[in-house]
Scaffold this motif. Structure first.
Motif, PDB file in Angstrom:
ATOM      1  N   ALA A  95       0.836  -1.200   0.000  1.00 16.97           N
ATOM      2  CA  ALA A  95       0.000   0.000   0.000  1.00 16.97           C
ATOM      3  C   ALA A  95       0.872   1.251   0.000  1.00 16.97           C
ATOM      4  O   ALA A  95       0.579   2.238  -0.712  1.00 16.97           O
ATOM      5  CB  ALA A  95      -0.948  -0.009   1.189  1.00 16.97           C
ATOM      6  N   ILE A  96       1.950   1.226   0.763  1.00 13.43           N
ATOM      7  CA  ILE A  96       2.854   2.390   0.826  1.00 13.43           C
ATOM      8  C   ILE A  96       3.513   2.590  -0.546  1.00 13.43           C
ATOM      9  O   ILE A  96       3.605   3.719  -1.055  1.00 13.43           O
ATOM     10  CB  ILE A  96       3.899   2.210   1.933  1.00 13.43           C
ATOM     11  CG1 ILE A  96       3.229   2.306   3.289  1.00 13.43           C
ATOM     12  CG2 ILE A  96       4.998   3.261   1.813  1.00 13.43           C
ATOM     13  CD1 ILE A  96       4.144   1.975   4.467  1.00 13.43           C
ATOM     14  N   ILE A  97       3.938   1.502  -1.150  1.00 12.28           N
ATOM     15  CA  ILE A  97       4.585   1.609  -2.467  1.00 12.28           C
ATOM     16  C   ILE A  97       3.584   2.155  -3.487  1.00 12.28           C
ATOM     17  O   ILE A  97       3.912   3.039  -4.297  1.00 12.28           O
ATOM     18  CB  ILE A  97       5.146   0.244  -2.915  1.00 12.28           C
ATOM     19  CG1 ILE A  97       6.366  -0.096  -2.072  1.00 12.28           C
ATOM     20  CG2 ILE A  97       5.508   0.245  -4.391  1.00 12.28           C
ATOM     21  CD1 ILE A  97       6.954  -1.444  -2.334  1.00 12.28           C
ATOM     22  N   ILE A  98       2.339   1.673  -3.414  1.00 11.96           N
ATOM     23  CA  ILE A  98       1.318   2.158  -4.343  1.00 11.96           C
ATOM     24  C   ILE A  98       1.062   3.630  -4.097  1.00 11.96           C
ATOM     25  O   ILE A  98       0.944   4.417  -5.046  1.00 11.96           O
ATOM     26  CB  ILE A  98       0.030   1.331  -4.211  1.00 11.96           C
ATOM     27  CG1 ILE A  98       0.305  -0.049  -4.721  1.00 11.96           C
ATOM     28  CG2 ILE A  98      -1.136   2.006  -4.905  1.00 11.96           C
ATOM     29  CD1 ILE A  98      -0.759  -0.816  -5.364  1.00 11.96           C
ATOM     30  N   ARG A 106       1.826   6.362  -6.746  1.00 15.10           N
ATOM     31  CA  ARG A 106       0.716   7.203  -7.182  1.00 15.10           C
ATOM     32  C   ARG A 106       1.038   8.669  -6.941  1.00 15.10           C
ATOM     33  O   ARG A 106       0.754   9.510  -7.803  1.00 15.10           O
ATOM     34  CB  ARG A 106      -0.552   6.806  -6.438  1.00 15.10           C
ATOM     35  CG  ARG A 106      -1.732   7.567  -6.961  1.00 15.10           C
ATOM     36  CD  ARG A 106      -2.982   7.089  -6.371  1.00 15.10           C
ATOM     37  NE  ARG A 106      -4.041   7.915  -6.934  1.00 15.10           N
ATOM     38  CZ  ARG A 106      -5.289   7.748  -6.776  1.00 15.10           C
ATOM     39  NH1 ARG A 106      -5.712   6.731  -6.056  1.00 15.10           N
ATOM     40  NH2 ARG A 106      -6.162   8.545  -7.306  1.00 15.10           N
ATOM     41  N   HIS A 107       1.621   8.971  -5.838  1.00 19.31           N
ATOM     42  CA  HIS A 107       1.939  10.344  -5.497  1.00 19.31           C
ATOM     43  C   HIS A 107       3.003  10.919  -6.451  1.00 19.31           C
ATOM     44  O   HIS A 107       2.888  12.051  -6.922  1.00 19.31           O
ATOM     45  CB  HIS A 107       2.404  10.434  -4.042  1.00 19.31           C
ATOM     46  CG  HIS A 107       2.768  11.818  -3.638  1.00 19.31           C
ATOM     47  ND1 HIS A 107       1.839  12.832  -3.489  1.00 19.31           N
ATOM     48  CD2 HIS A 107       3.973  12.403  -3.383  1.00 19.31           C
ATOM     49  CE1 HIS A 107       2.446  13.941  -3.152  1.00 19.31           C
ATOM     50  NE2 HIS A 107       3.763  13.695  -3.075  1.00 19.31           N
ATOM     51  N   PHE A 108       4.054  10.157  -6.745  1.00 16.60           N
ATOM     52  CA  PHE A 108       5.158  10.676  -7.554  1.00 16.60           C
ATOM     53  C   PHE A 108       5.012  10.423  -9.065  1.00 16.60           C
ATOM     54  O   PHE A 108       5.457  11.230  -9.863  1.00 16.60           O
ATOM     55  CB  PHE A 108       6.491  10.079  -7.074  1.00 16.60           C
ATOM     56  CG  PHE A 108       6.915  10.609  -5.737  1.00 16.60           C
ATOM     57  CD1 PHE A 108       7.316  11.936  -5.593  1.00 16.60           C
ATOM     58  CD2 PHE A 108       6.901   9.793  -4.616  1.00 16.60           C
ATOM     59  CE1 PHE A 108       7.712  12.407  -4.353  1.00 16.60           C
ATOM     60  CE2 PHE A 108       7.302  10.280  -3.395  1.00 16.60           C
ATOM     61  CZ  PHE A 108       7.702  11.590  -3.252  1.00 16.60           C
ATOM     62  N   LYS A 134       2.302  11.876 -13.753  1.00 24.01           N
ATOM     63  CA  LYS A 134       3.191  11.882 -14.922  1.00 24.01           C
ATOM     64  C   LYS A 134       2.748  10.818 -15.928  1.00 24.01           C
ATOM     65  O   LYS A 134       2.696  11.075 -17.125  1.00 24.01           O
ATOM     66  CB  LYS A 134       4.627  11.632 -14.499  1.00 24.01           C
ATOM     67  CG  LYS A 134       5.241  12.815 -13.782  1.00 24.01           C
ATOM     68  CD  LYS A 134       6.671  12.548 -13.428  1.00 24.01           C
ATOM     69  CE  LYS A 134       7.250  13.728 -12.652  1.00 24.01           C
ATOM     70  NZ  LYS A 134       8.628  13.520 -12.260  1.00 24.01           N
ATOM     71  N   LEU A 135       2.434   9.607 -15.440  1.00 26.72           N
ATOM     72  CA  LEU A 135       1.963   8.545 -16.344  1.00 26.72           C
ATOM     73  C   LEU A 135       0.646   8.937 -16.995  1.00 26.72           C
ATOM     74  O   LEU A 135       0.452   8.724 -18.204  1.00 26.72           O
ATOM     75  CB  LEU A 135       1.783   7.227 -15.565  1.00 26.72           C
ATOM     76  CG  LEU A 135       3.062   6.470 -15.224  1.00 26.72           C
ATOM     77  CD1 LEU A 135       2.723   5.261 -14.365  1.00 26.72           C
ATOM     78  CD2 LEU A 135       3.786   6.036 -16.465  1.00 26.72           C
TER      79      LEU A 135
END
Length: 159
Positions: A16-19, A23-25, A29-30
């Motif tokens: 969840a943290i990685i997502i 998502r935040h960074f 951009k994507l």
């Protein structure tokens, strides 16, 4: 193999943290890159549609120009044919006029030659008559001599 609940929870939390970090960074951009790509594709499709429409318009316009050129070509051909026919008629007319003129000149020349020949014959006849008269006056003429002189005259004249 034993699965521990704490490891499972921690894995889910890390996921969840990685997502959330991704998502935040990277999500915006994507999403921007995907939208740009989508816009570029839409623009190319629009441009292709516009080009296809222009091509159709040019095709119609070229067909009209071709038809117009064919009609103009026909008109030019007809005008040139008319000019050729007119020139042919003019040449034939001039040739007939020239032939008529030559015929008339030949007739006049024949008439002049005929008159000249008649004049020469009359002159010769007069000369012969004068010569006959001179001979007749210089001789005593009896009927037989007279007939002989007339016979000679006729032979010389060619009657």
């Amino acid at each position: 193999m034993e699965v521990r609940l704490s490891t499972l929870i921690m894995t889910w939390i890390n996921f969840a943290i990685i997502i959330l970090l991704l998502r935040h960074f990277f999500w915006n951009k994507l999403k921007g890159i995907i939208e740009e790509r989508q816009n570029l594709i839409n623009q190319k499709i629009s441009k292709a549609d516009e080009d296809a429409e222009k091509a159709r318009m040019y095709l119609v316009k070229n067909e009209q120009i071709l038809q117009s050129a064919k009609e103009e070509g026909k008109k030019i051909t007809e005008r040139q044919k008319e000019k050729g026919d007119k020139l042919y008629d003019e040449i034939v007319s001039n040739a007939k006029a020239e032939a008529s003129s030559l015929k008339e000149r030949a007739s006049l020349e024949i008439e002049r030659e005929k008159q000249k020949a008649e004049f020469e014959i009359k002159k010769q006849a007069i000369d012969l008559a004068v010569e006959l008269s001179v001979k007749a006056l210089s001789q005593k003429i009896d009927e037989e001599t007279h007939r002989k002189l007339i016979g000679d005259f006729i032979a010389k004249v060619g009657m």
